[in-house]
Design a protein around this motif. Structure first.
Motif, short mmCIF file in Angstrom:
data_model
loop_
_atom_site.label_atom_id
_atom_site.label_comp_id
_atom_site.label_asym_id
_atom_site.label_seq_id
_atom_site.Cartn_x
_atom_site.Cartn_y
_atom_site.Cartn_z
N THR A 4 0.82 -1.20 0.00
CA THR A 4 0.00 0.00 0.00
C THR A 4 0.86 1.26 0.00
O THR A 4 1.94 1.30 0.57
CB THR A 4 -0.94 0.02 1.22
OG1 THR A 4 -0.15 -0.13 2.40
CG2 THR A 4 -1.96 -1.11 1.13
N VAL A 5 0.32 2.30 -0.68
CA VAL A 5 1.04 3.56 -0.84
C VAL A 5 0.10 4.75 -0.66
O VAL A 5 -1.05 4.70 -1.10
CB VAL A 5 1.66 3.67 -2.26
CG1 VAL A 5 2.54 4.91 -2.38
CG2 VAL A 5 2.45 2.45 -2.64
N ASP A 28 -1.04 -0.84 -4.25
CA ASP A 28 -2.41 -0.41 -3.98
C ASP A 28 -2.34 1.01 -3.42
O ASP A 28 -1.88 1.22 -2.30
CB ASP A 28 -3.04 -1.37 -2.95
CG ASP A 28 -4.48 -1.02 -2.63
OD1 ASP A 28 -5.09 -0.23 -3.38
OD2 ASP A 28 -4.98 -1.54 -1.61
N VAL A 29 -2.75 2.00 -4.23
CA VAL A 29 -2.72 3.40 -3.79
C VAL A 29 -3.95 3.63 -2.91
O VAL A 29 -5.08 3.66 -3.39
CB VAL A 29 -2.69 4.37 -4.99
CG1 VAL A 29 -2.70 5.82 -4.51
CG2 VAL A 29 -1.45 4.11 -5.85
N VAL A 30 -3.72 3.79 -1.60
CA VAL A 30 -4.83 3.89 -0.64
C VAL A 30 -5.19 5.34 -0.31
O VAL A 30 -6.18 5.58 0.38
CB VAL A 30 -4.52 3.12 0.66
CG1 VAL A 30 -4.44 1.63 0.40
CG2 VAL A 30 -3.25 3.63 1.33
N GLY A 31 -4.39 6.29 -0.80
CA GLY A 31 -4.71 7.69 -0.56
C GLY A 31 -3.81 8.58 -1.37
O GLY A 31 -2.67 8.23 -1.68
N PRO A 48 0.14 2.95 5.47
CA PRO A 48 0.61 2.28 4.25
C PRO A 48 2.04 1.79 4.41
O PRO A 48 2.77 2.21 5.31
CB PRO A 48 0.53 3.40 3.20
CG PRO A 48 0.79 4.64 3.99
CD PRO A 48 0.11 4.41 5.32
N ASP A 49 2.45 0.90 3.50
CA ASP A 49 3.83 0.44 3.47
C ASP A 49 4.77 1.59 3.11
O ASP A 49 5.89 1.65 3.59
CB ASP A 49 4.00 -0.70 2.45
CG ASP A 49 3.16 -1.90 2.81
OD1 ASP A 49 3.30 -2.40 3.94
OD2 ASP A 49 2.34 -2.33 1.97
N LEU A 50 4.28 2.49 2.24
CA LEU A 50 5.12 3.56 1.71
C LEU A 50 4.33 4.86 1.60
O LEU A 50 3.15 4.84 1.21
CB LEU A 50 5.64 3.17 0.31
CG LEU A 50 6.47 4.19 -0.45
CD1 LEU A 50 7.84 4.37 0.20
CD2 LEU A 50 6.64 3.75 -1.91
N VAL A 51 4.98 5.98 1.92
CA VAL A 51 4.42 7.31 1.68
C VAL A 51 5.39 8.05 0.78
O VAL A 51 6.58 8.15 1.09
CB VAL A 51 4.21 8.11 2.99
CG1 VAL A 51 3.62 9.49 2.68
CG2 VAL A 51 3.31 7.36 3.95
N ARG A 73 6.59 5.39 13.02
CA ARG A 73 7.41 4.34 12.38
C ARG A 73 6.58 3.20 11.80
O ARG A 73 6.88 2.03 11.98
CB ARG A 73 8.44 3.78 13.37
CG ARG A 73 9.46 4.79 13.81
CD ARG A 73 10.48 4.12 14.71
NE ARG A 73 11.35 5.07 15.34
CZ ARG A 73 12.52 5.49 14.85
NH1 ARG A 73 12.94 5.04 13.71
NH2 ARG A 73 13.25 6.36 15.51
N LYS A 74 5.51 3.57 11.10
CA LYS A 74 4.65 2.56 10.49
C LYS A 74 4.84 2.48 8.98
O LYS A 74 4.40 1.52 8.35
CB LYS A 74 3.17 2.87 10.77
CG LYS A 74 2.83 2.97 12.24
CD LYS A 74 2.57 1.62 12.82
CE LYS A 74 1.97 1.76 14.19
NZ LYS A 74 2.40 0.74 15.10
N SER A 75 5.44 3.52 8.38
CA SER A 75 5.55 3.58 6.91
C SER A 75 6.94 4.03 6.48
O SER A 75 7.55 4.89 7.13
CB SER A 75 4.53 4.59 6.36
OG SER A 75 3.23 4.30 6.78
N ALA A 76 7.39 3.48 5.37
CA ALA A 76 8.63 3.97 4.74
C ALA A 76 8.29 5.28 4.04
O ALA A 76 7.17 5.47 3.55
CB ALA A 76 9.12 2.95 3.71
#
Length: 198
Positions: A4-5, A28-31, A48-51, A73-76
């Motif tokens: 997710t991104v 998966d672009v979630v936002g 998400p996995d990545l921002v 510290r939840k997203s790269a």
């Protein structure tokens, strides 16, 4: 389900291009948003996995947004910008960005930058998990830094001598530590000393 991104980019056309490239690659672009403050809210809501953050945005600039996102510290975080000055790169790193990409970018530049960000983030999380376990033993911050130094030295040796990528070298150390029920620091020391090899 793809990784997710959240995309935060104030230029709509660039945001659209990013979404298209990412979705083609199984993300998966979630936002998505054009504002830094909204990016922080989306990251907290979706984890998400990545921002992906542009540096110059209304509401909150990308560096401030990266700092806010990195609190949890939840997203790269990957920083995307039209500016490549050294001081901005250093500020991005200090804000917790794990990769940096200068616009205009090509698809073949974006995907490796994403993989670097995600790989470094996974590495940080694994080290944090090990350090949390060590904290139960009342280990000091100095001990944690020492672990990081050994792991970095071992990764370098594996990359030089075994033609591994940085993420492959880290995975080797992590996997060997799990298999042998020991610490990553112990395996890293043995790699550096030459008593453990792939």
């Amino acid at each position: 389900m793809g990784r997710t991104v959240v995309i935060a980019e104030d230029e709509a056309i660039v945001r659209l291009d990013l979404r298209e490239i990412l979705e083609e690659q199984g993300f998966d672009v979630v936002g998505e948003t054009g504002r830094g403050d909204e990016a922080v809210a989306l990251a907290k809501a979706h984890q998400p996995d990545l921002v992906i953050l542009d540096i110059k945005m209304p509401g909150l600039d990308g560096l401030s947004a990266a700092r806010d996102i990195n609190v949890d510290r939840k997203s790269a975080v990957l920083i995307l910008t039209a500016f490549s000055q050294r001081n901005l790169i250093e500020e991005a790193r200090d804000a917790g960005a794990l990769a940096y990409l200068v616009k205009p970018f090509q698809q073949e530049e974006l995907l490796p930058a994403i993989e670097v960000a995600l790989g470094r983030f996974a590495e940080m999380q694994a080290l944090e998990a090990e350090n949390a376990a060590l904290a139960d033993d009342k280990r000091s911050l100095e001990e944690q830094l020492e672990t990081r130094r050994w792991v970095d030295r071992a990764k370098g040796k594996l990359m030089d001598e075994s033609a591994m990528s940085e993420s492959q070298a880290f995975s080797f150390i992590q996997q060997r530590a799990m298999n042998e029920r020991t610490t990553m620091r112990d395996i890293a020391k043995r790699v550096v000393e030459g008593t453990t090899a792939p």
